[in-house]
Write a protein that holds these residues in place. Structure first.
Motif, PDB file in Angstrom:
ATOM      1  N   GLN A 222       0.829  -1.204   0.000  1.00 35.58           N
ATOM      2  CA  GLN A 222       0.000   0.000   0.000  1.00 35.58           C
ATOM      3  C   GLN A 222       0.867   1.260   0.000  1.00 35.58           C
ATOM      4  OE1 GLN A 222      -4.280  -1.052   1.838  1.00 35.58           O
ATOM      5  NE2 GLN A 222      -2.718  -0.641   3.372  1.00 35.58           N
ATOM      6  N   LYS A 223       1.962   1.243   0.770  1.00 40.53           N
ATOM      7  CA  LYS A 223       2.872   2.392   0.797  1.00 40.53           C
ATOM      8  C   LYS A 223       3.548   2.579  -0.567  1.00 40.53           C
ATOM      9  CE  LYS A 223       6.036   5.397   2.163  1.00 40.53           C
ATOM     10  NZ  LYS A 223       5.732   6.853   2.169  1.00 40.53           N
ATOM     11  N   LEU A 224       4.041   1.492  -1.144  1.00 39.76           N
ATOM     12  CA  LEU A 224       4.714   1.566  -2.441  1.00 39.76           C
ATOM     13  C   LEU A 224       3.742   1.970  -3.532  1.00 39.76           C
ATOM     14  CD1 LEU A 224       7.221   1.151  -4.164  1.00 39.76           C
ATOM     15  CD2 LEU A 224       6.725  -1.292  -4.230  1.00 39.76           C
ATOM     16  N   PHE A 225       2.552   1.367  -3.536  1.00 37.53           N
ATOM     17  CA  PHE A 225       1.546   1.698  -4.550  1.00 37.53           C
ATOM     18  C   PHE A 225       1.209   3.183  -4.499  1.00 37.53           C
ATOM     19  CE2 PHE A 225      -0.575  -2.790  -4.701  1.00 37.53           C
ATOM     20  CZ  PHE A 225       0.647  -3.330  -5.080  1.00 37.53           C
ATOM     21  N   GLN A 226       0.982   3.715  -3.282  1.00 36.38           N
ATOM     22  CA  GLN A 226       0.600   5.119  -3.146  1.00 36.38           C
ATOM     23  C   GLN A 226       1.697   6.029  -3.671  1.00 36.38           C
ATOM     24  OE1 GLN A 226      -2.606   6.322  -1.551  1.00 36.38           O
ATOM     25  NE2 GLN A 226      -1.824   7.749  -3.086  1.00 36.38           N
ATOM     26  N   ASP A 227       2.957   5.715  -3.333  1.00 36.67           N
ATOM     27  CA  ASP A 227       4.063   6.561  -3.782  1.00 36.67           C
ATOM     28  C   ASP A 227       4.178   6.578  -5.301  1.00 36.67           C
ATOM     29  OD1 ASP A 227       4.570   7.078  -1.150  1.00 36.67           O
ATOM     30  OD2 ASP A 227       6.495   6.030  -1.054  1.00 36.67           O
ATOM     31  N   VAL A 228       4.056   5.401  -5.930  1.00 34.22           N
ATOM     32  CA  VAL A 228       4.190   5.322  -7.390  1.00 34.22           C
ATOM     33  C   VAL A 228       3.017   6.015  -8.081  1.00 34.22           C
ATOM     34  CG1 VAL A 228       4.281   3.759  -9.368  1.00 34.22           C
ATOM     35  CG2 VAL A 228       5.579   3.215  -7.300  1.00 34.22           C
ATOM     36  N   LEU A 229       1.814   5.784  -7.604  1.00 34.56           N
ATOM     37  CA  LEU A 229       0.640   6.423  -8.206  1.00 34.56           C
ATOM     38  C   LEU A 229       0.690   7.940  -8.037  1.00 34.56           C
ATOM     39  CD1 LEU A 229      -2.096   3.871  -7.081  1.00 34.56           C
ATOM     40  CD2 LEU A 229      -1.386   4.303  -9.436  1.00 34.56           C
ATOM     41  N   ASP A 230       1.204   8.403  -6.893  1.00 34.90           N
ATOM     42  CA  ASP A 230       1.329   9.849  -6.671  1.00 34.90           C
ATOM     43  C   ASP A 230       2.294  10.486  -7.667  1.00 34.90           C
ATOM     44  OD1 ASP A 230      -0.463   9.826  -4.607  1.00 34.90           O
ATOM     45  OD2 ASP A 230       1.032   9.916  -3.010  1.00 34.90           O
ATOM     46  N   GLU A 231       3.187   9.694  -8.248  1.00 31.31           N
ATOM     47  CA  GLU A 231       4.120  10.191  -9.258  1.00 31.31           C
ATOM     48  C   GLU A 231       3.510  10.177 -10.654  1.00 31.31           C
ATOM     49  OE1 GLU A 231       7.607   7.779  -8.828  1.00 31.31           O
ATOM     50  OE2 GLU A 231       7.872   8.334  -6.715  1.00 31.31           O
ATOM     51  N   GLY A 232       2.233   9.783 -10.744  1.00 32.52           N
ATOM     52  CA  GLY A 232       1.542   9.799 -12.031  1.00 32.52           C
ATOM     53  C   GLY A 232       1.810   8.588 -12.897  1.00 32.52           C
ATOM     54  N   LYS A 233       2.304   7.509 -12.298  1.00 32.04           N
ATOM     55  CA  LYS A 233       2.627   6.310 -13.064  1.00 32.04           C
ATOM     56  C   LYS A 233       1.545   5.243 -12.911  1.00 32.04           C
ATOM     57  CE  LYS A 233       7.618   6.984 -12.447  1.00 32.04           C
ATOM     58  NZ  LYS A 233       8.887   6.395 -11.963  1.00 32.04           N
ATOM     59  N   THR A 234       1.459   4.362 -13.901  1.00 31.46           N
ATOM     60  CA  THR A 234       0.583   3.203 -13.858  1.00 31.46           C
ATOM     61  C   THR A 234       1.321   2.061 -13.174  1.00 31.46           C
ATOM     62  OG1 THR A 234      -0.505   3.822 -15.918  1.00 31.46           O
ATOM     63  CG2 THR A 234      -0.682   1.527 -15.248  1.00 31.46           C
ATOM     64  N   LEU A 235       0.632   1.298 -12.352  1.00 32.78           N
ATOM     65  CA  LEU A 235       1.206   0.118 -11.699  1.00 32.78           C
ATOM     66  C   LEU A 235       0.814  -1.139 -12.468  1.00 32.78           C
ATOM     67  CD1 LEU A 235       0.438   0.964  -7.990  1.00 32.78           C
ATOM     68  CD2 LEU A 235       2.713   0.474  -8.875  1.00 32.78           C
ATOM     69  N   CYS A 236       1.757  -2.059 -12.630  1.00 32.66           N
ATOM     70  CA  CYS A 236       1.486  -3.316 -13.313  1.00 32.66           C
ATOM     71  C   CYS A 236       2.064  -4.463 -12.493  1.00 32.66           C
ATOM     72  CB  CYS A 236       2.139  -3.357 -14.688  1.00 32.66           C
ATOM     73  SG  CYS A 236       1.987  -1.856 -15.655  1.00 32.66           S
ATOM     74  N   LEU A 237       1.541  -5.661 -12.687  1.00 34.18           N
ATOM     75  CA  LEU A 237       2.137  -6.831 -12.048  1.00 34.18           C
ATOM     76  C   LEU A 237       1.672  -8.106 -12.735  1.00 34.18           C
ATOM     77  CD1 LEU A 237      -0.346  -8.169 -10.210  1.00 34.18           C
ATOM     78  CD2 LEU A 237       0.335  -6.411  -8.588  1.00 34.18           C
ATOM     79  N   PHE A 238       2.456  -9.173 -12.502  1.00 31.73           N
ATOM     80  CA  PHE A 238       2.091 -10.521 -12.922  1.00 31.73           C
ATOM     81  C   PHE A 238       1.596 -11.278 -11.702  1.00 31.73           C
ATOM     82  CE2 PHE A 238       6.182  -9.935 -15.475  1.00 31.73           C
ATOM     83  CZ  PHE A 238       5.532  -9.466 -16.604  1.00 31.73           C
TER      84      PHE A 238
END
Length: 263
Positions: A222-238
């Motif tokens: 949740q911490k990592l997701f929030q930081d990356v999304l706050d930077e305007g990036k899309t999150l992906c995973l397998f």
């Protein structure tokens, strides 16, 4: 016509790849960081000879290959390129693209693994982060511990050059790892890889057996997701574990296709 790309092709190839930024995050990220003249990276493209538009792209990063196309492409031409390098070939990509290479008996492919590919565009499903759990961002000093905890996970396949690649990714800012610890020992961690200006891949979600069922990995995510999304990036995973898939979907991920790897 297939030819190797150079810096002069940058705008055209990025425009081609950016129509599916999540699927192409590895290729986009590697191009942005390492360009077109690194010893360990090469990029080729097939062009439509009538209007000189790109039909397909093939990336070599170290010993791994990733092809991408939007329709039919010169599979045999890409095979001839891959056969110049060590076999078995380490190949990955969108399933309906890479599975075309299985028809070539003279191309030695590694063990096949198909996984779901999911992306997250919103933070609306994230919960308030548990402030009682201390979350740290890893530096080069923690690399050996990160590799060690990953090696302890039975489902993970760790490459011989995993340490080298992780150090390289950290130094180039294409990866980050958040972790928790207990008396100096990493207990749980989550990483990104292939970070670029548009997207980031979540990898290496793991917790030592004796520290599981404490919500550590979920809190770190949740911490990592929030930081990356706050930077305007899309999150992906397998993912290939349905239980893990349910956790990711509760955090806002949606399936967008299948990804196949030959290792």
């Amino acid at each position: 016509m297939i030819r190797k790309l150079t810096e002069q092709d940058h705008d055209q190839v990025l425009a081609f790849l950016s129509e599916e930024p999540s699927i192409n995050l590895f290729i986009i990220g590697d191009i942005e960081v390492f360009g077109y003249s690194s010893e360990f990276q090469e990029i080729w493209a097939e062009f439509d000879e009538q209007n000189n538009s790109i039909k397909a792209v093939l990336l070599r990063f170290h010993q791994s290959f990733i092809p991408y196309a939007k329709g039919e492409f010169d599979t045999e031409g890409f095979v001839s390129i891959m056969k110049r390098y060590n076999q078995p070939v380490l190949l990955s990509g969108k399933s309906d693209i890479v599975e075309k290479f299985e028809a070539f008996d003279d191309l030695q492919l590694g063990k096949k693994q198909a996984t779901f590919f999911a992306e997250c565009l919103t933070d609306e499903y994230l919960n308030i982060i548990d402030q009682s759990i201390a979350i740290n961002k890893a530096t080069i000093e923690e690399v050996d511990q990160i590799i060690e905890i990953r090696e302890s996970i039975e489902e993970f396949v760790i490459r011989d050059d995993a340490r080298e690649l992780l150090v390289q990714a950290m130094e180039s800012n294409t990866a980050r790892t958040y972790y928790t610890e207990d008396h100096g020992v990493i207990t749980s961690c989550v990483s990104t890889t292939a970070e670029n200006s548009m997207s980031a891949m979540i990898v290496g979600v793991c917790t030592r057996k004796e520290y599981r069922r404490q919500g550590l990995a979920t809190t770190i995510m949740q911490k990592l997701f929030q930081d990356v999304l706050d930077e305007g990036k899309t999150l992906c995973l397998f993912y290939d574990n349905p239980a893990a898939g349910r956790i990711y979907k509760r955090l806002g991920f949606k399936d967008i296709g299948m990804w196949t790897m030959y290792r």
